[in-house]
Design a protein around this motif. Structure first.
Motif, mmCIF file in Angstrom:
data_model
loop_
_atom_site.group_PDB
_atom_site.id
_atom_site.type_symbol
_atom_site.label_atom_id
_atom_site.label_comp_id
_atom_site.label_asym_id
_atom_site.label_seq_id
_atom_site.Cartn_x
_atom_site.Cartn_y
_atom_site.Cartn_z
ATOM 1 N N ARG A 1 1.654 -4.555 -11.278
ATOM 2 C CA ARG A 1 0.283 -4.026 -11.331
ATOM 3 C C ARG A 1 0.180 -2.766 -10.491
ATOM 4 O O ARG A 1 0.742 -2.692 -9.399
ATOM 5 N N ILE A 2 -0.569 -1.805 -10.972
ATOM 6 C CA ILE A 2 -1.030 -0.692 -10.151
ATOM 7 C C ILE A 2 -2.474 -0.980 -9.794
ATOM 8 O O ILE A 2 -3.322 -1.156 -10.680
ATOM 9 N N GLU A 3 -2.732 -1.070 -8.501
ATOM 10 C CA GLU A 3 -4.104 -1.252 -8.041
ATOM 11 C C GLU A 3 -4.744 0.129 -7.919
ATOM 12 O O GLU A 3 -4.250 0.988 -7.191
ATOM 13 N N HIS A 4 -5.798 0.360 -8.650
ATOM 14 C CA HIS A 4 -6.603 1.584 -8.667
ATOM 15 C C HIS A 4 -6.060 2.593 -9.679
ATOM 16 O O HIS A 4 -6.624 2.753 -10.743
ATOM 17 N N GLY A 5 -5.006 3.314 -9.345
ATOM 18 C CA GLY A 5 -4.443 4.249 -10.315
ATOM 19 C C GLY A 5 -5.342 5.417 -10.644
ATOM 20 O O GLY A 5 -5.307 5.942 -11.763
ATOM 21 N N ASP A 6 -6.157 5.861 -9.673
ATOM 22 C CA ASP A 6 -7.112 6.945 -9.946
ATOM 23 C C ASP A 6 -6.433 8.213 -10.451
ATOM 24 O O ASP A 6 -7.004 8.950 -11.254
ATOM 25 N N GLY A 7 -5.214 8.470 -9.974
ATOM 26 C CA GLY A 7 -4.538 9.719 -10.325
ATOM 27 C C GLY A 7 -3.563 9.611 -11.484
ATOM 28 O O GLY A 7 -2.750 10.521 -11.686
ATOM 29 N N LEU B 1 4.537 -7.887 -8.507
ATOM 30 C CA LEU B 1 4.461 -6.715 -7.642
ATOM 31 C C LEU B 1 3.107 -6.041 -7.837
ATOM 32 O O LEU B 1 2.749 -5.634 -8.939
ATOM 33 N N HIS B 2 2.344 -5.937 -6.753
ATOM 34 C CA HIS B 2 1.039 -5.283 -6.769
ATOM 35 C C HIS B 2 1.124 -4.050 -5.871
ATOM 36 O O HIS B 2 1.267 -4.188 -4.656
ATOM 37 N N ILE B 3 1.034 -2.883 -6.480
ATOM 38 C CA ILE B 3 1.181 -1.642 -5.721
ATOM 39 C C ILE B 3 -0.128 -0.864 -5.725
ATOM 40 O O ILE B 3 -0.634 -0.468 -6.785
ATOM 41 N N HIS B 4 -0.701 -0.682 -4.524
ATOM 42 C CA HIS B 4 -1.824 0.242 -4.374
ATOM 43 C C HIS B 4 -1.250 1.650 -4.512
ATOM 44 O O HIS B 4 -0.484 2.108 -3.662
ATOM 45 N N ALA B 5 -1.618 2.318 -5.600
ATOM 46 C CA ALA B 5 -1.159 3.690 -5.836
ATOM 47 C C ALA B 5 -2.325 4.466 -6.426
ATOM 48 O O ALA B 5 -2.800 4.147 -7.510
ATOM 49 N N VAL B 6 -2.769 5.481 -5.718
ATOM 50 C CA VAL B 6 -3.960 6.237 -6.134
ATOM 51 C C VAL B 6 -3.597 7.649 -6.578
ATOM 52 O O VAL B 6 -3.980 8.089 -7.656
ATOM 53 N N MET C 1 0.857 -1.187 0.000
ATOM 54 C CA MET C 1 0.000 0.000 0.000
ATOM 55 C C MET C 1 0.897 1.243 0.000
ATOM 56 O O MET C 1 1.419 1.651 1.036
ATOM 57 N N LEU C 2 1.069 1.846 -1.180
ATOM 58 C CA LEU C 2 1.980 2.988 -1.281
ATOM 59 C C LEU C 2 1.361 4.274 -0.751
ATOM 60 O O LEU C 2 2.064 5.150 -0.247
ATOM 61 N N ASP C 3 0.042 4.412 -0.875
ATOM 62 C CA ASP C 3 -0.632 5.582 -0.306
ATOM 63 C C ASP C 3 -2.050 5.195 0.073
ATOM 64 O O ASP C 3 -2.405 4.010 0.066
ATOM 65 N N GLY C 4 -2.868 6.173 0.418
ATOM 66 C CA GLY C 4 -4.241 5.909 0.822
ATOM 67 C C GLY C 4 -5.211 6.212 -0.302
ATOM 68 O O GLY C 4 -4.956 5.902 -1.474
ATOM 69 N N THR C 5 -6.333 6.869 0.040
ATOM 70 C CA THR C 5 -7.356 7.191 -0.955
ATOM 71 C C THR C 5 -7.783 8.648 -0.783
ATOM 72 O O THR C 5 -7.492 9.274 0.249
ATOM 73 N N PRO C 6 -8.512 9.207 -1.742
ATOM 74 C CA PRO C 6 -9.009 10.575 -1.584
ATOM 75 C C PRO C 6 -10.025 10.719 -0.458
ATOM 76 O O PRO C 6 -10.187 11.818 0.085
ATOM 77 N N ASP D 1 -1.475 10.990 -7.901
ATOM 78 C CA ASP D 1 -0.505 11.152 -8.988
ATOM 79 C C ASP D 1 0.929 11.161 -8.481
ATOM 80 O O ASP D 1 1.844 10.698 -9.167
ATOM 81 N N ARG D 2 1.146 11.657 -7.246
ATOM 82 C CA ARG D 2 2.505 11.656 -6.695
ATOM 83 C C ARG D 2 2.970 10.244 -6.374
ATOM 84 O O ARG D 2 4.136 9.910 -6.574
ATOM 85 N N SER D 3 2.074 9.399 -5.883
ATOM 86 C CA SER D 3 2.483 8.025 -5.579
ATOM 87 C C SER D 3 2.783 7.267 -6.872
ATOM 88 O O SER D 3 3.720 6.460 -6.924
ATOM 89 N N ILE D 4 2.012 7.537 -7.922
ATOM 90 C CA ILE D 4 2.254 6.872 -9.203
ATOM 91 C C ILE D 4 3.588 7.320 -9.796
ATOM 92 O O ILE D 4 4.380 6.507 -10.280
ATOM 93 N N ALA D 5 3.870 8.621 -9.719
ATOM 94 C CA ALA D 5 5.148 9.134 -10.215
ATOM 95 C C ALA D 5 6.309 8.561 -9.400
ATOM 96 O O ALA D 5 7.373 8.244 -9.948
ATOM 97 N N THR D 6 6.104 8.423 -8.091
ATOM 98 C CA THR D 6 7.152 7.858 -7.227
ATOM 99 C C THR D 6 7.430 6.406 -7.606
ATOM 100 O O THR D 6 8.587 5.969 -7.651
#
Length: 547
Positions: free
Chosen positions: A391-397, A361-366, A314-319, A368-373
């Motif tokens: 995999r990016i799980e969610h990727g909302d940003g 590798l499954h990364i929860h990243a929502v 879990m790289l970050d949380g949610t909005p 845009d900063r977590s995705i760029a990181t």
């Protein structure tokens, strides 16, 4: 027999060649199928046409797909025939992101699915539950965004209601919990212990844990005292009934409530008839690395319907709780951009571990900063190319400037259409510039980035297909029904590295498919959620029938 002369040799050769030519042009007897489905509208998911009329199954694999006439060639005396009478067939749905929450001991307050909206209502329900249950009974409830955000609700407030009942209140979306002292004690969480990697425990001014837990501090994937085998097994049986009734044949389970090893005990006991991929939660510790490095760890599951694969971080949380890591301030909270659960050095370790242990590798990243990181971390680490699947799980940003890097790294995006229906929250949380590119679907496909779908909420896949096809926040990103079904089948198979064996209805692939109650490619979108499977087949065997 021996040829005794040159003439005999030539005669023998002529007879041999003539026989070979005759054999070449004789019709080859078709293999006999165990089961054939005819007179249907079969979405194969293959090629531009994508549809056929009939399918033949032999054993656990698809023998042939095509016209009624061609498939009837495979009918023998023992072949079972099913006349579809025009019904629509799709590959078995593969839910790429699901959290199984087993039944457990204790008392769960019957709050709405989106949590209780007022603290006063929550308090009254807690007091009633405390009065009606014996001391020591666990009490659970779910909170909506407003109640969860109220920082005055902590262990001490809950202790004032009861010190004898362990109380666990959780954000309905899973990112945040509030526990009283009895619950903390039962979970061996002491007042001054350090935050776990990837998690955070809020504290008083004196540094004492105040009962508000975030992310990995919520003990994802760890044994919990109120979860018992018999209740978990019963809940898995109910899950199988629900899922097969929707035509779901594979569930990729983020093992939030137990380890894959525990599921390896539960699933056979439940006689779980579907496929379940068990995704392990990563723990950033030397002990966990040693365990993941053991190649024999997962052998006991591989090859069966239940198999392990991938580690989730879990790289970050949610909005919703403003935990998604953004490059700009939240629209409703100035000077706050969310936060990363792991710093760049920790992320580098996670990437190296995945490469060294040969694990997806499954990364929860929502945000845009977590995705760029994540992209930056992968580009800096040469070993990233050895990771079997990312995999990016969610990727909302995800933003357009990320597309090339995602494609280069062969990253698969697993999106959850239920997130699309939180458009009112997104409009509050994120600035206009963020909203203009948020939650991409159609753009990912156009950019050549693989897209998979999973529930991460209501399991009904046709409800989620409806969400993906309307996309209220950005209608221009809405998928067609065909695109959404492909993402829910072939896309999800790619997300688990099994696209060569399932995800489409074609010769040689496993016979996982669903016969639907209505033609989802023709009915109005608003009718999609009412779809059910009338016949679900897994490995060539019928696991659900309702017609």
């Amino acid at each position: 027999m021996e040829c005794t002369s040159k003439t005999d040799k030539y005669s023998f050769l002529k007879i041999f060649l003539a026989g070979a030519l005759v054999a070449l042009f004789l019709p080859v007897a078709a293999q006999v199928a165990d089961l054939v489905l005819v007179n249907g509208k079969i979405f194969t998911g293959v090629g531009d046409a994508g549809f056929a009329n009939a399918v033949a199954i032999r054993g656990n694999t698809i023998l042939a797909v095509g016209s009624n006439a061609n498939i009837r060639r495979h009918i023998g005396k023992a072949t079972r025939q099913i006349d579809l009478k025009g019904k629509t067939v799709i590959p078995g749905i593969n839910d790429a992101h699901y959290h199984h929450r087993p039944a457990h001991l204790g008392y769960t307050i019957d709050f709405p699915e989106t949590g209780v909206a007022e603290w006063s209502a929550c308090r009254d329900s807690l007091m009633q539950a405390i009065a009606n249950t014996p001391a020591g009974t666990w009490i659970f409830g779910s909170l909506d965004i407003g109640v969860m955000s109220d920082t005055s609700i902590n262990r001490y407030l809950l202790d004032s209601l009861s010190s004898d009942h362990p109380i666990w209140l959780a954000a309905y979306w899973g990112h945040g919990s509030i526990l009283n002292s009895a619950a903390l004690k039962a979970l061996d969480i002491t007042g001054h212990q350090a935050d776990p990697p990837g998690g955070m425990m809020e504290r008083t001014g004196e540094g004492i844990i105040n009962g508000r837990l975030q992310e990995e501090a919520q003990l994802y994937g760890q044994p919990l005292p109120f979860i018992k085998d018999d209740l978990a097994i019963t809940s898995l049986r109910q899950l199988a009934r629900d899922a097969s009734g929707w035509g779901i044949t594979t569930i990729q389970n983020m093992c939030t409530a137990a380890t894959p090893e525990v599921y390896g005990r539960w699933l056979p006991a439940a006689e779980f008839p579907l496929r379940m991929r068990l995704i392990r939660w990563g723990k950033l510790s030397n002990d966990d690395y040693s365990r993941l490095s053991n190649p024999s760890l997962d052998k006991w599951l591989q090859g069966s319907r239940y198999y392990t694969g991938g580690i989730k971080w879990m790289l970050d949380g949610t909005p919703l709780e403003r935990g998604a890591a953004m490059s700009t301030d939240y629209a409703d909270k100035r000077f706050w951009k969310g936060s990363l659960n792991y710093n760049e050095a920790e992320l580098a370790t996670i990437i190296k571990w995945s490469a060294a242990t040969d694990r997806p590798l499954h990364i929860h990243a929502v945000g845009d900063r977590s995705i760029a990181t994540l992209i930056n971390g992968l580009e800096k680490n040469e070993s990233a190319g050895k990771i079997p699947r990312i995999r990016i799980e969610h990727g909302d940003g995800i933003r357009p400037e990320h597309y090339n890097a995602l494609k280069k790294q062969k990253i698969i995006v697993v999106q959850n259409p239920a997130h699309l229906m939180m458009d009112s929250v997104m409009r509050l949380r994120w600035q206009a510039g963020v909203l203009q590119t948020a939650l991409p679907l159609k753009s990912l496909l156009r950019a050549g980035i693989p897209l998979a779908l999973g529930s991460d909420g209501p399991m009904n896949p046709y409800l989620n297909i409806f969400f993906a096809c309307v996309h209220p926040l950005r209608p221009q990103e809405a998928l067609t029904v065909r695109e959404a079904v492909s993402a829910y089948t072939l896309g999800s198979a790619k997300a688990e590295g099994r696209e060569k064996t399932k995800g489409t209805i074609e010769k040689g692939k496993v016979a996982d498919l669903a016969v639907l109650s209505q033609d989802i490619f023709a009915v109005p979108l608003q009718q999609l959620p009412g779809t059910r499977s009338v016949l679900t087949i897994l490995d060539g065997k019928i696991v659900h029938v309702s017609f």
